[in-house]
Design a protein around this motif. Structure first.
Motif, mmCIF file in Angstrom:
data_model
loop_
_atom_site.group_PDB
_atom_site.id
_atom_site.type_symbol
_atom_site.label_atom_id
_atom_site.label_comp_id
_atom_site.label_asym_id
_atom_site.label_seq_id
_atom_site.Cartn_x
_atom_site.Cartn_y
_atom_site.Cartn_z
ATOM 1 N N ARG A 1 -3.477 -8.693 -11.903
ATOM 2 C CA ARG A 1 -3.307 -7.133 -11.505
ATOM 3 C C ARG A 1 -1.821 -7.289 -10.951
ATOM 4 O O ARG A 1 -1.512 -8.273 -10.208
ATOM 5 C CB ARG A 1 -4.224 -6.636 -10.492
ATOM 6 N N LEU A 2 -1.211 -6.023 -11.125
ATOM 7 C CA LEU A 2 0.175 -6.112 -10.853
ATOM 8 C C LEU A 2 0.118 -5.600 -9.259
ATOM 9 O O LEU A 2 -0.476 -4.509 -9.020
ATOM 10 C CB LEU A 2 0.889 -5.206 -11.639
ATOM 11 N N CYS A 3 0.739 -6.278 -8.384
ATOM 12 C CA CYS A 3 0.367 -5.981 -6.847
ATOM 13 C C CYS A 3 1.938 -5.945 -6.173
ATOM 14 O O CYS A 3 2.901 -6.369 -6.878
ATOM 15 C CB CYS A 3 -0.197 -7.128 -6.157
ATOM 16 N N ASP A 4 1.888 -5.130 -4.944
ATOM 17 C CA ASP A 4 3.248 -5.262 -4.245
ATOM 18 C C ASP A 4 2.983 -5.351 -2.952
ATOM 19 O O ASP A 4 1.745 -5.373 -2.407
ATOM 20 C CB ASP A 4 4.294 -4.020 -4.532
ATOM 21 N N ASN A 5 4.041 -5.456 -2.149
ATOM 22 C CA ASN A 5 3.580 -5.459 -0.638
ATOM 23 C C ASN A 5 4.172 -4.125 0.147
ATOM 24 O O ASN A 5 4.707 -4.167 1.241
ATOM 25 C CB ASN A 5 4.433 -6.635 0.106
ATOM 26 N N LEU A 6 4.219 -3.273 -0.645
ATOM 27 C CA LEU A 6 4.414 -1.700 0.007
ATOM 28 C C LEU A 6 3.216 -0.913 0.581
ATOM 29 O O LEU A 6 3.242 0.285 1.177
ATOM 30 C CB LEU A 6 5.169 -0.740 -1.217
ATOM 31 N N GLU A 7 2.039 -1.636 0.893
ATOM 32 C CA GLU A 7 0.784 -0.753 1.089
ATOM 33 C C GLU A 7 1.156 0.032 2.689
ATOM 34 O O GLU A 7 0.630 0.953 2.833
ATOM 35 C CB GLU A 7 -0.364 -1.888 1.195
ATOM 36 N N HIS A 8 1.988 -0.774 3.694
ATOM 37 C CA HIS A 8 2.054 0.014 4.939
ATOM 38 C C HIS A 8 3.501 0.438 4.846
ATOM 39 O O HIS A 8 3.823 1.071 6.010
ATOM 40 C CB HIS A 8 1.780 -1.207 5.820
ATOM 41 N N PHE A 9 3.950 0.626 3.752
ATOM 42 C CA PHE A 9 5.532 1.370 4.015
ATOM 43 C C PHE A 9 5.508 2.457 4.862
ATOM 44 O O PHE A 9 6.369 2.982 5.588
ATOM 45 C CB PHE A 9 6.163 1.499 2.637
ATOM 46 N N GLU A 10 4.792 3.663 4.206
ATOM 47 C CA GLU A 10 4.810 4.774 4.922
ATOM 48 C C GLU A 10 4.429 4.863 6.607
ATOM 49 O O GLU A 10 5.053 5.531 7.194
ATOM 50 C CB GLU A 10 3.700 5.971 4.154
ATOM 51 N N ALA A 11 3.462 3.961 6.790
ATOM 52 C CA ALA A 11 3.352 3.787 8.216
ATOM 53 C C ALA A 11 4.247 3.290 8.984
ATOM 54 O O ALA A 11 4.403 3.852 9.946
ATOM 55 C CB ALA A 11 1.978 2.930 8.206
#
Length: 164
Positions: free
Chosen positions: A19-29
């Protein structure tokens, strides 16, 4: 102007299941809190596929994806929208092809001699570019208080400074 926030590097990879993933999950927070603290800009860069990083990630079952400029811009579309919402400007470190994208991405100087000189009331002897950095880097000459041999307990797969 004295606080510099970096969200760096932006890492895009394939996980063990493909699966294509990134480390942007918490960017907005992070941007929400930064805005509440009065921070007006954030510096980003996309992960560079240094061989030691690619090899380390592969050993851990991850495949680092090198994004094309168009893919980087597609990623930035969402980040720009988030930053505009919170009144934060995106600045890029060593990604000159992205400067002025959507009239929002600026060029950064993480170690900005002009800002430091202003904070020191003109007391710096020099603000010349650090020749030990990448060609696109705008940072002034400085000394790193860390180093690439120090050991961090987080063991991030993509970290440039992680020696193993």
């Amino acid at each position: 102007i004295a606080i510099k926030l970096r969200f760096d590097p932006i890492v895009v990879y394939y996980d063990k299941q493909g699966r294509l993933c990134d480390n942007l999950e918490h960017f907005e927070a992070v941007m929400r809190v930064a805005s509440e603290l009065g921070i007006k800009s954030v510096i980003f860069a996309f992960c560079i596929t240094y061989p030691k990083v690619v090899n380390r990630m592969a050993k851990r079952g991850f495949n680092l994806k090198q994004l094309t400029v168009d893919e980087q811009k597609k990623t930035l579309d969402h980040l720009i929208d988030v930053c505009e919402h919170y009144g934060i400007q995106l600045q890029t470190c060593c990604n000159s092809q992205l400067i002025n994208y959507r009239q929002h991405v600026g060029a950064s100087k993480c170690i900005d001699g002009d800002v430091i000189n202003q904070l020191c009331h003109g007391q710096l002897k020099t603000t010349r570019k650090d020749t030990g950095q990448r060609k696109e880097c705008g940072c002034m000459t400085s000394r790193d208080i860390g180093g690439y041999i120090m050991k961090c307990g987080h063991r991030c797969s993509y970290c440039y400074a992680n020696p193993t």
